[in-house]
Design a protein around this motif. Structure first.
Motif, PDB file in Angstrom:
ATOM      1  N   MET A   1       1.027  -0.855   0.158  1.00  0.00           N
ATOM      2  CA  MET A   1      -0.481  -0.099  -0.208  1.00  0.00           C
ATOM      3  C   MET A   1       0.899   1.229   0.694  1.00  0.00           C
ATOM      4  SD  MET A   1      -2.635   1.100   3.004  1.00  0.00           S
ATOM      5  CE  MET A   1      -3.838   0.162   2.310  1.00  0.00           C
ATOM      6  N   ALA A   2       0.888   2.117  -0.629  1.00  0.00           N
ATOM      7  CA  ALA A   2       1.446   3.633  -0.732  1.00  0.00           C
ATOM      8  C   ALA A   2       1.298   3.943   0.708  1.00  0.00           C
ATOM      9  CB  ALA A   2       0.706   4.236  -1.887  1.00  0.00           C
ATOM     10  N   THR A   3       2.250   4.890   0.989  1.00  0.00           N
ATOM     11  CA  THR A   3       2.217   5.738   2.237  1.00  0.00           C
ATOM     12  C   THR A   3       1.779   7.226   1.353  1.00  0.00           C
ATOM     13  OG1 THR A   3       3.736   6.227   3.717  1.00  0.00           O
ATOM     14  CG2 THR A   3       4.661   6.215   2.024  1.00  0.00           C
ATOM     15  N   SER A   4       1.689   7.475   2.548  1.00  0.00           N
ATOM     16  CA  SER A   4       1.326   9.557   2.177  1.00  0.00           C
ATOM     17  C   SER A   4       2.820  10.492   1.930  1.00  0.00           C
ATOM     18  CB  SER A   4      -0.064  10.113   3.338  1.00  0.00           C
ATOM     19  OG  SER A   4       0.956   9.675   4.798  1.00  0.00           O
ATOM     20  N   ASP A   5       3.686   9.509   2.847  1.00  0.00           N
ATOM     21  CA  ASP A   5       4.551  10.405   3.064  1.00  0.00           C
ATOM     22  C   ASP A   5       5.424  10.285   1.501  1.00  0.00           C
ATOM     23  OD1 ASP A   5       7.216  11.629   3.709  1.00  0.00           O
ATOM     24  OD2 ASP A   5       8.357  10.273   5.001  1.00  0.00           O
ATOM     25  N   THR A   6       5.365  11.466   0.725  1.00  0.00           N
ATOM     26  CA  THR A   6       6.262  11.659  -0.001  1.00  0.00           C
ATOM     27  C   THR A   6       6.663  12.691  -0.244  1.00  0.00           C
ATOM     28  OG1 THR A   6       3.394  12.253  -1.315  1.00  0.00           O
ATOM     29  CG2 THR A   6       4.355  10.084  -1.857  1.00  0.00           C
ATOM     30  N   THR A   7       7.245  13.652   0.591  1.00  0.00           N
ATOM     31  CA  THR A   7       7.792  15.131   0.638  1.00  0.00           C
ATOM     32  C   THR A   7       8.842  14.508   0.000  1.00  0.00           C
ATOM     33  OG1 THR A   7       6.724  15.206   3.033  1.00  0.00           O
ATOM     34  CG2 THR A   7       8.733  16.688   2.293  1.00  0.00           C
ATOM     35  N   VAL A   8       9.200  15.559  -1.181  1.00  0.00           N
ATOM     36  CA  VAL A   8      10.195  15.382  -1.505  1.00  0.00           C
ATOM     37  C   VAL A   8      11.182  16.891  -1.554  1.00  0.00           C
ATOM     38  CG1 VAL A   8      10.979  15.842  -4.574  1.00  0.00           C
ATOM     39  CG2 VAL A   8       8.871  14.681  -3.761  1.00  0.00           C
ATOM     40  N   ARG A   9      12.495  16.240  -1.304  1.00  0.00           N
ATOM     41  CA  ARG A   9      13.400  17.730  -0.805  1.00  0.00           C
ATOM     42  C   ARG A   9      14.214  18.391  -1.790  1.00  0.00           C
ATOM     43  NH1 ARG A   9      18.819  16.953  -0.577  1.00  0.00           N
ATOM     44  NH2 ARG A   9      19.631  15.607   0.554  1.00  0.00           N
ATOM     45  N   ALA A  10      15.035  18.910  -2.280  1.00  0.00           N
ATOM     46  CA  ALA A  10      15.564  19.796  -3.020  1.00  0.00           C
ATOM     47  C   ALA A  10      16.863  19.010  -2.747  1.00  0.00           C
ATOM     48  CB  ALA A  10      15.354  21.518  -3.296  1.00  0.00           C
ATOM     49  N   GLY A  11      17.436  18.392  -3.765  1.00  0.00           N
ATOM     50  CA  GLY A  11      19.216  17.608  -3.840  1.00  0.00           C
ATOM     51  C   GLY A  11      20.121  18.341  -4.480  1.00  0.00           C
ATOM     52  N   ALA A  12      20.737  18.119  -3.921  1.00  0.00           N
ATOM     53  CA  ALA A  12      22.531  18.551  -4.701  1.00  0.00           C
ATOM     54  C   ALA A  12      22.589  17.221  -5.278  1.00  0.00           C
ATOM     55  CB  ALA A  12      22.965  18.855  -3.627  1.00  0.00           C
ATOM     56  N   HIS A  13      23.731  17.871  -6.164  1.00  0.00           N
ATOM     57  CA  HIS A  13      23.554  16.618  -7.833  1.00  0.00           C
ATOM     58  C   HIS A  13      24.558  15.106  -6.502  1.00  0.00           C
ATOM     59  CE1 HIS A  13      24.620  14.684 -11.053  1.00  0.00           C
ATOM     60  NE2 HIS A  13      25.543  14.842 -10.779  1.00  0.00           N
ATOM     61  N   LEU A  14      25.712  16.121  -5.547  1.00  0.00           N
ATOM     62  CA  LEU A  14      26.496  15.068  -5.413  1.00  0.00           C
ATOM     63  C   LEU A  14      26.698  14.779  -3.941  1.00  0.00           C
ATOM     64  CD1 LEU A  14      30.040  16.254  -6.426  1.00  0.00           C
ATOM     65  CD2 LEU A  14      28.366  14.516  -6.917  1.00  0.00           C
ATOM     66  N   ASP A  15      24.992  14.360  -3.276  1.00  0.00           N
ATOM     67  CA  ASP A  15      24.839  14.763  -2.241  1.00  0.00           C
ATOM     68  C   ASP A  15      23.671  13.453  -1.591  1.00  0.00           C
ATOM     69  OD1 ASP A  15      24.546  14.982   0.755  1.00  0.00           O
ATOM     70  OD2 ASP A  15      22.707  16.065   0.609  1.00  0.00           O
ATOM     71  N   ALA A  16      23.707  13.224  -0.405  1.00  0.00           N
ATOM     72  CA  ALA A  16      23.067  11.632  -0.566  1.00  0.00           C
ATOM     73  C   ALA A  16      22.666  11.533   1.115  1.00  0.00           C
ATOM     74  CB  ALA A  16      22.773  10.553  -1.329  1.00  0.00           C
ATOM     75  N   ALA A  17      21.595  11.448   1.787  1.00  0.00           N
ATOM     76  CA  ALA A  17      21.871  10.797   2.609  1.00  0.00           C
ATOM     77  C   ALA A  17      21.917   9.399   3.228  1.00  0.00           C
ATOM     78  CB  ALA A  17      20.403  10.653   3.936  1.00  0.00           C
ATOM     79  N   GLY A  18      22.144   8.629   4.243  1.00  0.00           N
ATOM     80  CA  GLY A  18      22.407   7.086   4.009  1.00  0.00           C
ATOM     81  C   GLY A  18      21.917   6.501   4.779  1.00  0.00           C
ATOM     82  N   ALA A  19      20.105   7.190   4.542  1.00  0.00           N
ATOM     83  CA  ALA A  19      18.497   5.701   4.401  1.00  0.00           C
ATOM     84  C   ALA A  19      18.363   6.637   3.267  1.00  0.00           C
ATOM     85  CB  ALA A  19      18.235   6.394   5.817  1.00  0.00           C
ATOM     86  N   PRO A  20      17.229   5.863   2.583  1.00  0.00           N
ATOM     87  CA  PRO A  20      16.724   5.668   1.256  1.00  0.00           C
ATOM     88  C   PRO A  20      15.514   7.553   1.537  1.00  0.00           C
ATOM     89  CG  PRO A  20      16.479   3.999   1.610  1.00  0.00           C
ATOM     90  CD  PRO A  20      17.189   4.185   2.521  1.00  0.00           C
ATOM     91  N   GLU A  21      15.300   7.955   0.739  1.00  0.00           N
ATOM     92  CA  GLU A  21      14.986   9.364   0.877  1.00  0.00           C
ATOM     93  C   GLU A  21      14.451   9.816  -0.669  1.00  0.00           C
ATOM     94  OE1 GLU A  21      17.360  12.746   1.726  1.00  0.00           O
ATOM     95  OE2 GLU A  21      19.000  11.971   0.182  1.00  0.00           O
ATOM     96  N   LEU A  22      13.733  10.811  -0.901  1.00  0.00           N
ATOM     97  CA  LEU A  22      12.740  11.159  -1.999  1.00  0.00           C
ATOM     98  C   LEU A  22      12.798  12.724  -2.094  1.00  0.00           C
ATOM     99  CD1 LEU A  22      10.972  10.288  -4.409  1.00  0.00           C
ATOM    100  CD2 LEU A  22       9.049  11.516  -2.398  1.00  0.00           C
ATOM    101  N   VAL A  23      14.176  12.871  -3.758  1.00  0.00           N
ATOM    102  CA  VAL A  23      14.711  13.955  -3.425  1.00  0.00           C
ATOM    103  C   VAL A  23      14.543  14.885  -5.489  1.00  0.00           C
ATOM    104  CG1 VAL A  23      17.281  14.959  -4.248  1.00  0.00           C
ATOM    105  CG2 VAL A  23      16.801  13.610  -1.577  1.00  0.00           C
TER     106      VAL A  23
END
Length: 200
Positions: A1-23
């Protein structure tokens, strides 16, 4: 089931978190050359060295040691999603594009001159071009360690996308923040695993 948490943050090209994220990944411009077959072959490393050399010969504040790769399978291959990308079809069937970031607006004549100046071997089949990625919505995470353990990171990334009703919508993107060769120890390598997504 799809979750309501679809927050998209603005990302930098060479930056990522250690956990999955929507960017929302920014647009970027590259010098690139295509190839086929599994990663890790001599042809693969030759193209990787060559793209770094060409990027190094171009002006700008880009980092030529950061090499990026887009991977996809032919249309005749079995469909794959994020989590199972490397484990459904033979890796010998992979198609790829090696990318070295360059300043936006780099003219093709500068690319040609940089190719002539490159110290790596240029093969007759190498076709260099300026390649642009548009701004796009992606799921991503920072993978630490050997390439062989990417299966766990991609499983996490795929589950994250699936929970939000998202599916891969373009080539799998890997951004290698650390230079590597066939004999490089991989324990401390950092690789951004990034996949463009759309609502499934």
């Amino acid at each position: 089931m799809a979750t309501s948490d679809t927050t998209v943050r603005a990302g930098a090209h060479l930056d990522a978190a250690g956990a999955p994220e929507l960017v929302r990944a920014p647009a970027a411009t590259f010098v690139s050359v295509t190839g086929s077959g599994r990663p890790g072959t001599e042809a693969f490393y030759r193209k990787k060295r060559l793209v770094s050399d060409v990027a190094r010969a171009l002006p700008g504040d880009h980092d030529p040691t950061v090499v990026e790769l887009l991977y996809w399978f032919p249309e005749t291959a079995q469909p794959v999603e994020i989590a199972d990308f490397y484990w459904v079809n033979p890796t010998d069937d992979l198609q790829y594009r090696v990318l070295g970031r360059v300043p936006d607006g780099t003219p093709t004549e500068d690319i040609a001159a940089a190719c002539r100046a490159a110290t790596s071997t240029v093969d007759a089949g190498d076709e260099f071009e300026v390649f642009s990625l548009p701004e796009r919505t992606v799921v991503q995470l920072m993978h630490h360690g050997p390439f062989a353990s990417e299966d766990r990171s991609l499983a996490d990334l795929g589950a994250f996308a699936h929970e939000r009703g998202l599916r891969r919508s373009g080539p799998h993107h890997e951004i290698h923040l650390d230079d590597f060769g066939p004999d490089t120890p991989q324990e401390n390598l950092r690789t951004i695993l990034r996949d463009p997504v759309s609502v499934g």
